[in-house]
Design a protein around this motif. Structure first.
Motif, PDB file in Angstrom:
ATOM      1  N   CYS A 212      14.685  25.069  18.682  1.00 20.53           N
ATOM      2  CA  CYS A 212      14.687  24.552  17.305  1.00 20.53           C
ATOM      3  C   CYS A 212      16.088  24.622  16.696  1.00 20.53           C
ATOM      4  O   CYS A 212      16.344  24.061  15.643  1.00 20.53           O
ATOM      5  CB  CYS A 212      13.720  25.353  16.438  1.00 20.53           C
TER       6      CYS A 212
ATOM      7  N   GLY B 298      18.459  21.217  17.789  1.00 24.66           N
ATOM      8  CA  GLY B 298      18.250  19.900  17.197  1.00 24.66           C
ATOM      9  C   GLY B 298      16.837  19.774  16.661  1.00 24.66           C
ATOM     10  O   GLY B 298      15.920  20.443  17.118  1.00 24.66           O
TER      11      GLY B 298
ATOM     12  N   PRO C 255      13.301  17.547  15.657  1.00 26.64           N
ATOM     13  CA  PRO C 255      12.556  16.523  16.398  1.00 26.64           C
ATOM     14  C   PRO C 255      12.679  15.122  15.799  1.00 26.64           C
ATOM     15  O   PRO C 255      12.872  14.967  14.593  1.00 26.64           O
ATOM     16  CB  PRO C 255      11.113  17.016  16.292  1.00 26.64           C
TER      17      PRO C 255
ATOM     18  N   CYS D 264      16.861  22.971  12.979  1.00 26.05           N
ATOM     19  CA  CYS D 264      15.796  22.296  12.229  1.00 26.05           C
ATOM     20  C   CYS D 264      15.547  22.999  10.891  1.00 26.05           C
ATOM     21  O   CYS D 264      15.535  24.231  10.821  1.00 26.05           O
ATOM     22  CB  CYS D 264      14.523  22.331  13.082  1.00 26.05           C
TER      23      CYS D 264
ATOM     24  N   PHE E 208      12.942  23.464   9.352  1.00 25.03           N
ATOM     25  CA  PHE E 208      11.687  24.228   9.299  1.00 25.03           C
ATOM     26  C   PHE E 208      11.761  25.566  10.037  1.00 25.03           C
ATOM     27  O   PHE E 208      10.793  26.322  10.045  1.00 25.03           O
ATOM     28  CB  PHE E 208      10.535  23.396   9.874  1.00 25.03           C
ATOM     29  N   LEU E 209      12.889  25.845  10.666  1.00 27.34           N
ATOM     30  CA  LEU E 209      12.990  27.109  11.414  1.00 27.34           C
ATOM     31  C   LEU E 209      13.313  28.250  10.448  1.00 27.34           C
ATOM     32  O   LEU E 209      14.338  28.227   9.762  1.00 27.34           O
ATOM     33  CB  LEU E 209      14.074  27.004  12.500  1.00 27.34           C
TER      34      LEU E 209
ATOM     35  N   CYS F 275       8.518  28.808  13.244  1.00 29.30           N
ATOM     36  CA  CYS F 275       8.434  27.477  12.660  1.00 29.30           C
ATOM     37  C   CYS F 275       7.545  27.561  11.426  1.00 29.30           C
ATOM     38  O   CYS F 275       6.411  28.040  11.514  1.00 29.30           O
ATOM     39  CB  CYS F 275       7.833  26.522  13.690  1.00 29.30           C
TER      40      CYS F 275
ATOM     41  N   ILE G 262       6.121  25.246   9.913  1.00 26.91           N
ATOM     42  CA  ILE G 262       5.002  24.274   9.933  1.00 26.91           C
ATOM     43  C   ILE G 262       4.357  24.280  11.318  1.00 26.91           C
ATOM     44  O   ILE G 262       3.929  23.244  11.809  1.00 26.91           O
ATOM     45  CB  ILE G 262       5.482  22.848   9.563  1.00 26.91           C
TER      46      ILE G 262
ATOM     47  N   ARG H 172       3.361  21.017  13.443  1.00 28.79           N
ATOM     48  CA  ARG H 172       4.656  20.550  13.953  1.00 28.79           C
ATOM     49  C   ARG H 172       4.481  19.191  14.654  1.00 28.79           C
ATOM     50  O   ARG H 172       3.397  18.881  15.163  1.00 28.79           O
ATOM     51  CB  ARG H 172       5.283  21.590  14.879  1.00 28.79           C
ATOM     52  N   PRO H 173       5.564  18.395  14.667  1.00 29.03           N
ATOM     53  CA  PRO H 173       5.473  17.047  15.244  1.00 29.03           C
ATOM     54  C   PRO H 173       5.206  17.056  16.753  1.00 29.03           C
ATOM     55  O   PRO H 173       5.388  18.074  17.429  1.00 29.03           O
ATOM     56  CB  PRO H 173       6.845  16.446  14.943  1.00 29.03           C
TER      57      PRO H 173
ATOM     58  N   CYS I 171       7.773  18.477  19.233  1.00 30.82           N
ATOM     59  CA  CYS I 171       7.825  19.948  19.268  1.00 30.82           C
ATOM     60  C   CYS I 171       6.650  20.504  20.061  1.00 30.82           C
ATOM     61  O   CYS I 171       6.783  21.494  20.773  1.00 30.82           O
ATOM     62  CB  CYS I 171       7.784  20.531  17.860  1.00 30.82           C
TER      63      CYS I 171
END
Ligand code: SF4
Length: 314
Positions: free
Chosen positions: A103, A106, A108, A164, A166-167, A174, A176, A180-181, A184
């Motif tokens: 994470c 980079g 996602p 990221c 969200f990290l 994470c 979320i 997560r997408p 991920c």
């Protein structure tokens, strides 16, 4: 190894049988860092390798018993440890240890499948950014740079880093995780294939996100028409090859794009932090890609200077 006065092999000062626990730790640290430099890659981060080696039975046993081992047994224990370390780093367990490294390398890129996360409000607009056609990007699989032929919607990254947004830190988690997408969820440092396969699936585009909101689709089209990334790239290319004759053209583009964003934000009551998704990254934010930065003078006028320049607005 050196020779003793009697000709018998003598232990070097750095021989494992002479190490106390502190020296064991220091020598281990040197070894494991060298091993990680050799073995770590974009897909298998160093922190993940170290975690696995330092949780294997051999390491735990040798480390906890080192102080009580007979000096004559320490060399054997150290050798067992080195063999185990090499073995572990080549056999990554299918296990996420939440080191957070992937994470940090980079954020996602989103796929069609992630659209539901946006619609349900699990991922807010202001956490997303559009990279437009022509912009440089970096492959998450081999790190190689390339130019986008089509736009991509990405989760934003923390300022000045590739981490990221969200990290969370300490502990790395994470924020979320359960939402997560796709990319991920497919990401696994012990097996790169599932994440690579996601590159074959349809990517999310702004047209999908704003489908049915015609006025915003028109704004996007007009922005592309008047302020495409290619226009900025070409203006900077001319600047680089000429003698700065077109500096006004570059400044004019920057100023026009800034006004466009401001206008859209005011007219459609769109918060400025949502514009990076709607219109992509601002021209002003992209200037460093071309080795320049924009300085604002006291009177509000703008100046373009090479990034390395010491010049400032004062
Ligand atoms: S969304 Fe979560 S899992 Fe995905 S890169 Fe960001 S922090 Fe990591």
């Amino acid at each position: 190894m050196t020779q003793s006065p009697q000709g018998a092999p003598a232990l070097s000062i750095n021989h494992p049988s002479l190490w106390d626990s502190e020296q064991f730790e220091a020598n281990w640290s040197v070894f494991v860092q060298a091993l990680m430099r050799e073995e770590a890659s974009l897909l298998i981060p160093a922190a993940r390798i170290r975690w696995q080696i330092e949780h294997c039975d051999t390491f735990l046993e040798v480390r906890s018993n080192w102080e009580s081992l007979e000096a004559s047994n320490r060399l054997g224990a150290w050798k067992r440890l080195l063999v185990a370390a090499e073995r572990e780093c080549r056999n990554m367990l299918p296990l996420c240890v939440r080191c957070g490294q992937c994470c940090r390398m980079g954020s996602p890129t989103l796929h069609m499948e992630d659209l539901a996360l946006l619609k349900e409000g699990k991922i807010a607009w202001d956490k997303l950014v559009t990279l437009r056609a022509g912009e440089p990007a970096r492959s998450p699989f081999d790190g190689k740079p390339f130019l986008l032929t089509e736009e991509r919607i990405k989760v934003a990254e923390k300022k000045g880093s590739s981490e990221c947004v969200f990290l969370l830190t300490e502990p790395y988690q994470c924020s979320i995780y359960s939402d997560r997408p796709l990319q991920c969820r497919a990401q696994a440092c012990w097996d790169p294939l599932p994440a690579r396969d996601t590159a074959e699936l349809p990517f999310l585009l702004r047209n999908h996100i704003f489908e049915g909101i015609d006025v915003l689709l028109e704004v996007i089209a007009e922005h592309e028409n008047r302020c495409s990334f290619q226009m900025l790239a070409q203006a900077f290319e001319k600047l680089a090859t000429g003698k700065g004759e077109n500096i006004e053209e570059v400044l004019g583009l920057l100023s026009y794009e800034e006004h466009f964003r401001h206008f859209v934000s005011e007219k459609f009551t769109i918060a400025p932090q949502n514009l990076d998704l709607l219109l992509g990254r601002s021209f002003a934010g992209l200037v460093p890609l071309f080795g320049f930065k924009v300085l604002e003078e006291r009177d509000g006028s703008k100046r373009l200077v090479p990034e390395a320049s010491e010049a400032n607005a004062d």
